[in-house]
Motif scaffolding. Structure first.
Motif, PDB file in Angstrom:
ATOM      1  N   ALA A  57      32.523 -22.623 -25.942  1.00 58.71           N
ATOM      2  CA  ALA A  57      33.054 -23.578 -24.951  1.00 58.71           C
ATOM      3  C   ALA A  57      32.093 -23.812 -23.779  1.00 58.71           C
ATOM      4  O   ALA A  57      31.752 -24.970 -23.487  1.00 58.71           O
ATOM      5  CB  ALA A  57      34.421 -23.133 -24.455  1.00 58.71           C
ATOM      6  N   PRO A  58      31.601 -22.765 -23.103  1.00 62.00           N
ATOM      7  CA  PRO A  58      30.665 -23.044 -22.017  1.00 62.00           C
ATOM      8  C   PRO A  58      29.333 -23.607 -22.510  1.00 62.00           C
ATOM      9  O   PRO A  58      28.698 -24.410 -21.818  1.00 62.00           O
ATOM     10  CB  PRO A  58      30.472 -21.687 -21.317  1.00 62.00           C
ATOM     11  N   ALA A  59      28.931 -23.229 -23.716  1.00 62.40           N
ATOM     12  CA  ALA A  59      27.694 -23.786 -24.277  1.00 62.40           C
ATOM     13  C   ALA A  59      27.847 -25.287 -24.514  1.00 62.40           C
ATOM     14  O   ALA A  59      26.972 -26.079 -24.148  1.00 62.40           O
ATOM     15  CB  ALA A  59      27.324 -23.081 -25.575  1.00 62.40           C
ATOM     16  N   LYS A  60      28.966 -25.668 -25.111  1.00 60.81           N
ATOM     17  CA  LYS A  60      29.220 -27.087 -25.380  1.00 60.81           C
ATOM     18  C   LYS A  60      29.222 -27.884 -24.079  1.00 60.81           C
ATOM     19  O   LYS A  60      28.620 -28.967 -24.002  1.00 60.81           O
ATOM     20  CB  LYS A  60      30.553 -27.255 -26.110  1.00 60.81           C
ATOM     21  N   GLU A  61      29.866 -27.353 -23.066  1.00 60.01           N
ATOM     22  CA  GLU A  61      29.920 -28.036 -21.772  1.00 60.01           C
ATOM     23  C   GLU A  61      28.514 -28.198 -21.179  1.00 60.01           C
ATOM     24  O   GLU A  61      28.136 -29.296 -20.755  1.00 60.01           O
ATOM     25  CB  GLU A  61      30.815 -27.242 -20.818  1.00 60.01           C
ATOM     26  N   MET A  62      27.740 -27.121 -21.166  1.00 58.52           N
ATOM     27  CA  MET A  62      26.407 -27.170 -20.581  1.00 58.52           C
ATOM     28  C   MET A  62      25.495 -28.118 -21.365  1.00 58.52           C
ATOM     29  O   MET A  62      24.786 -28.937 -20.785  1.00 58.52           O
ATOM     30  CB  MET A  62      25.791 -25.772 -20.539  1.00 58.52           C
ATOM     31  N   LEU A  63      25.496 -27.998 -22.685  1.00 64.86           N
ATOM     32  CA  LEU A  63      24.620 -28.824 -23.512  1.00 64.86           C
ATOM     33  C   LEU A  63      25.001 -30.303 -23.434  1.00 64.86           C
ATOM     34  O   LEU A  63      24.132 -31.174 -23.427  1.00 64.86           O
ATOM     35  CB  LEU A  63      24.631 -28.325 -24.957  1.00 64.86           C
ATOM     36  N   THR A  64      26.288 -30.585 -23.356  1.00 69.14           N
ATOM     37  CA  THR A  64      26.759 -31.963 -23.215  1.00 69.14           C
ATOM     38  C   THR A  64      26.284 -32.542 -21.887  1.00 69.14           C
ATOM     39  O   THR A  64      25.757 -33.660 -21.844  1.00 69.14           O
ATOM     40  CB  THR A  64      28.292 -32.035 -23.334  1.00 69.14           C
ATOM     41  N   GLU A  65      26.469 -31.781 -20.809  1.00 71.48           N
ATOM     42  CA  GLU A  65      26.041 -32.239 -19.481  1.00 71.48           C
ATOM     43  C   GLU A  65      24.540 -32.513 -19.431  1.00 71.48           C
ATOM     44  O   GLU A  65      24.100 -33.435 -18.738  1.00 71.48           O
ATOM     45  CB  GLU A  65      26.403 -31.203 -18.412  1.00 71.48           C
ATOM     46  N   LEU A  66      23.760 -31.729 -20.171  1.00 70.70           N
ATOM     47  CA  LEU A  66      22.304 -31.901 -20.167  1.00 70.70           C
ATOM     48  C   LEU A  66      21.837 -33.020 -21.100  1.00 70.70           C
ATOM     49  O   LEU A  66      20.665 -33.391 -21.070  1.00 70.70           O
ATOM     50  CB  LEU A  66      21.609 -30.582 -20.533  1.00 70.70           C
ATOM     51  N   GLY A  67      22.735 -33.533 -21.935  1.00 77.34           N
ATOM     52  CA  GLY A  67      22.382 -34.663 -22.797  1.00 77.34           C
ATOM     53  C   GLY A  67      21.861 -34.306 -24.171  1.00 77.34           C
ATOM     54  O   GLY A  67      21.154 -35.103 -24.793  1.00 77.34           O
ATOM     55  N   PHE A  68      22.220 -33.140 -24.692  1.00 76.87           N
ATOM     56  CA  PHE A  68      21.825 -32.764 -26.053  1.00 76.87           C
ATOM     57  C   PHE A  68      22.603 -33.600 -27.053  1.00 76.87           C
ATOM     58  O   PHE A  68      23.738 -34.013 -26.789  1.00 76.87           O
ATOM     59  CB  PHE A  68      22.104 -31.271 -26.294  1.00 76.87           C
ATOM     60  N   GLU A  69      22.012 -33.856 -28.214  1.00 75.78           N
ATOM     61  CA  GLU A  69      22.676 -34.612 -29.271  1.00 75.78           C
ATOM     62  C   GLU A  69      23.819 -33.789 -29.860  1.00 75.78           C
ATOM     63  O   GLU A  69      23.744 -32.558 -29.927  1.00 75.78           O
ATOM     64  CB  GLU A  69      21.674 -34.974 -30.377  1.00 75.78           C
ATOM     65  N   GLN A  70      24.863 -34.492 -30.307  1.00 78.26           N
ATOM     66  CA  GLN A  70      26.079 -33.820 -30.783  1.00 78.26           C
ATOM     67  C   GLN A  70      25.811 -32.895 -31.959  1.00 78.26           C
ATOM     68  O   GLN A  70      26.388 -31.808 -32.043  1.00 78.26           O
ATOM     69  CB  GLN A  70      27.151 -34.847 -31.147  1.00 78.26           C
ATOM     70  N   ASP A  71      24.949 -33.298 -32.898  1.00 76.23           N
ATOM     71  CA  ASP A  71      24.701 -32.430 -34.057  1.00 76.23           C
ATOM     72  C   ASP A  71      24.024 -31.129 -33.645  1.00 76.23           C
ATOM     73  O   ASP A  71      24.302 -30.067 -34.209  1.00 76.23           O
ATOM     74  CB  ASP A  71      23.914 -33.154 -35.151  1.00 76.23           C
ATOM     75  N   VAL A  72      23.163 -31.174 -32.636  1.00 73.03           N
ATOM     76  CA  VAL A  72      22.524 -29.964 -32.123  1.00 73.03           C
ATOM     77  C   VAL A  72      23.576 -29.095 -31.434  1.00 73.03           C
ATOM     78  O   VAL A  72      23.647 -27.885 -31.667  1.00 73.03           O
ATOM     79  CB  VAL A  72      21.361 -30.298 -31.160  1.00 73.03           C
ATOM     80  N   ILE A  73      24.416 -29.704 -30.611  1.00 73.02           N
ATOM     81  CA  ILE A  73      25.486 -28.965 -29.923  1.00 73.02           C
ATOM     82  C   ILE A  73      26.383 -28.267 -30.933  1.00 73.02           C
ATOM     83  O   ILE A  73      26.702 -27.079 -30.793  1.00 73.02           O
ATOM     84  CB  ILE A  73      26.317 -29.899 -29.012  1.00 73.02           C
ATOM     85  N   ASP A  74      26.773 -28.977 -31.979  1.00 76.65           N
ATOM     86  CA  ASP A  74      27.665 -28.399 -32.988  1.00 76.65           C
ATOM     87  C   ASP A  74      27.033 -27.190 -33.673  1.00 76.65           C
ATOM     88  O   ASP A  74      27.675 -26.142 -33.836  1.00 76.65           O
ATOM     89  CB  ASP A  74      28.043 -29.446 -34.042  1.00 76.65           C
ATOM     90  N   ARG A  75      25.764 -27.312 -34.061  1.00 76.43           N
ATOM     91  CA  ARG A  75      25.092 -26.199 -34.742  1.00 76.43           C
ATOM     92  C   ARG A  75      24.888 -25.025 -33.787  1.00 76.43           C
ATOM     93  O   ARG A  75      25.094 -23.872 -34.166  1.00 76.43           O
ATOM     94  CB  ARG A  75      23.757 -26.651 -35.345  1.00 76.43           C
ATOM     95  N   VAL A  76      24.495 -25.300 -32.551  1.00 72.68           N
ATOM     96  CA  VAL A  76      24.289 -24.234 -31.570  1.00 72.68           C
ATOM     97  C   VAL A  76      25.602 -23.496 -31.315  1.00 72.68           C
ATOM     98  O   VAL A  76      25.630 -22.258 -31.273  1.00 72.68           O
ATOM     99  CB  VAL A  76      23.681 -24.791 -30.271  1.00 72.68           C
TER     100      VAL A  76
END
Length: 163
Positions: A81-100
Motif C-alpha cells: 500500500a505505501p509503495a503503491k502510493e509513493m510510486l504513483t505519486e512519483l509517476g511510475f507506470e502502472q505495470d511497474v507499480i503492480d510488479r513492484v
C-alpha cells in the motif's frame, strides 16, 4: 531527475532519522543492480528490479506500528500500500507499480519464485542481511545452497564471504 533518483530521495525521507534502514535499502539496491547487470537483464526488468530493491522493506514501519514486529510476513502484508502510493505519486507506470508491489508482498517468501527480478531481489537482500546479521559461515553456506541461483549472485556470495 530520473525516477530512480527521485525514488531514492523519497525513500530516504520516508526513513528519516533511521540511518540503518536507509543504509540497508541502498545496499540492497546496489547489489540488485550489480546482479541484474551481470545477468544481462533487459532495461525494463532491471528498472523494475531496482525500484523493488529500493522499496522492498517499505512495510517495516507499518509492521512495527501495527504489530510491534519487523517480521517478514508483516512486512510483506503492509508494504504494497505505501509503495503503491509513493510510486504513483512519483509517476511510475502502472505495470511497474503492480510488479513492484507483488515483489514487496513476496520478498520474504523463498518458494515459487516466479521471475528473474524476484530471484535477484531475494539474493541481493540475502547478501546484505547475511552481513548485517553477522551470520556464521555455515549459515552463509546454507543460504548459498538453498537461495542463490544466478551466476552473478553465487559469485558475489562466494567472494564476499570467502567460500
Amino acid at each position: 531527475m530520473d525516477l530512480l533518483h527521485e525514488l531514492t530521495l523519497a525513500m530516504i525521507k520516508y526513513y528519516q532519522g533511521d540511518p540503518k534502514r536507509i543504509q540497508h535499502f541502498i545496499k540492497v539496491h546496489s547489489f540488485a543492480q550489480l546482479i541484474g547487470i551481470g545477468e544481462k537483464l533487459d532495461e525494463k526488468t532491471l528498472f523494475t528490479l531496482e525500484t523493488a530493491a529500493l522499496t522492498h522493506d517499505i512495510g517495516i514501519k507499518l509492521a512495527e506500528s501495527k504489530f510491534n514486529s519487523t517480521n517478514g510476513k508483516f512486512q510483506e502484508q503492509e508494504g504494497p500500500a505505501p509503495a503503491k502510493e509513493m510510486l504513483t505519486e512519483l509517476g511510475f507506470e502502472q505495470d511497474v507499480i503492480d510488479r513492484v508491489c507483488y515483489l514487496i508482498a513476496h520478498h520474504h517468501t523463498y518458494t515459487n519464485i516466479d521471475g528473474i527480478d524476484y530471484q535477484i531481489l531475494v539474493e541481493a537482500d540475502f547478501l546484505v542481511n547475511l552481513y548485517e546479521d553477522n551470520l556464521p559461515k555455515k549459515s552463509v553456506e546454507t543460504a548459498l545452497q538453498r537461495i542463490f541461483k544466478t551466476e552473478t549472485g553465487i559469485s558475489l556470495c562466494k567472494t564476499m564471504f570467502d567460500i
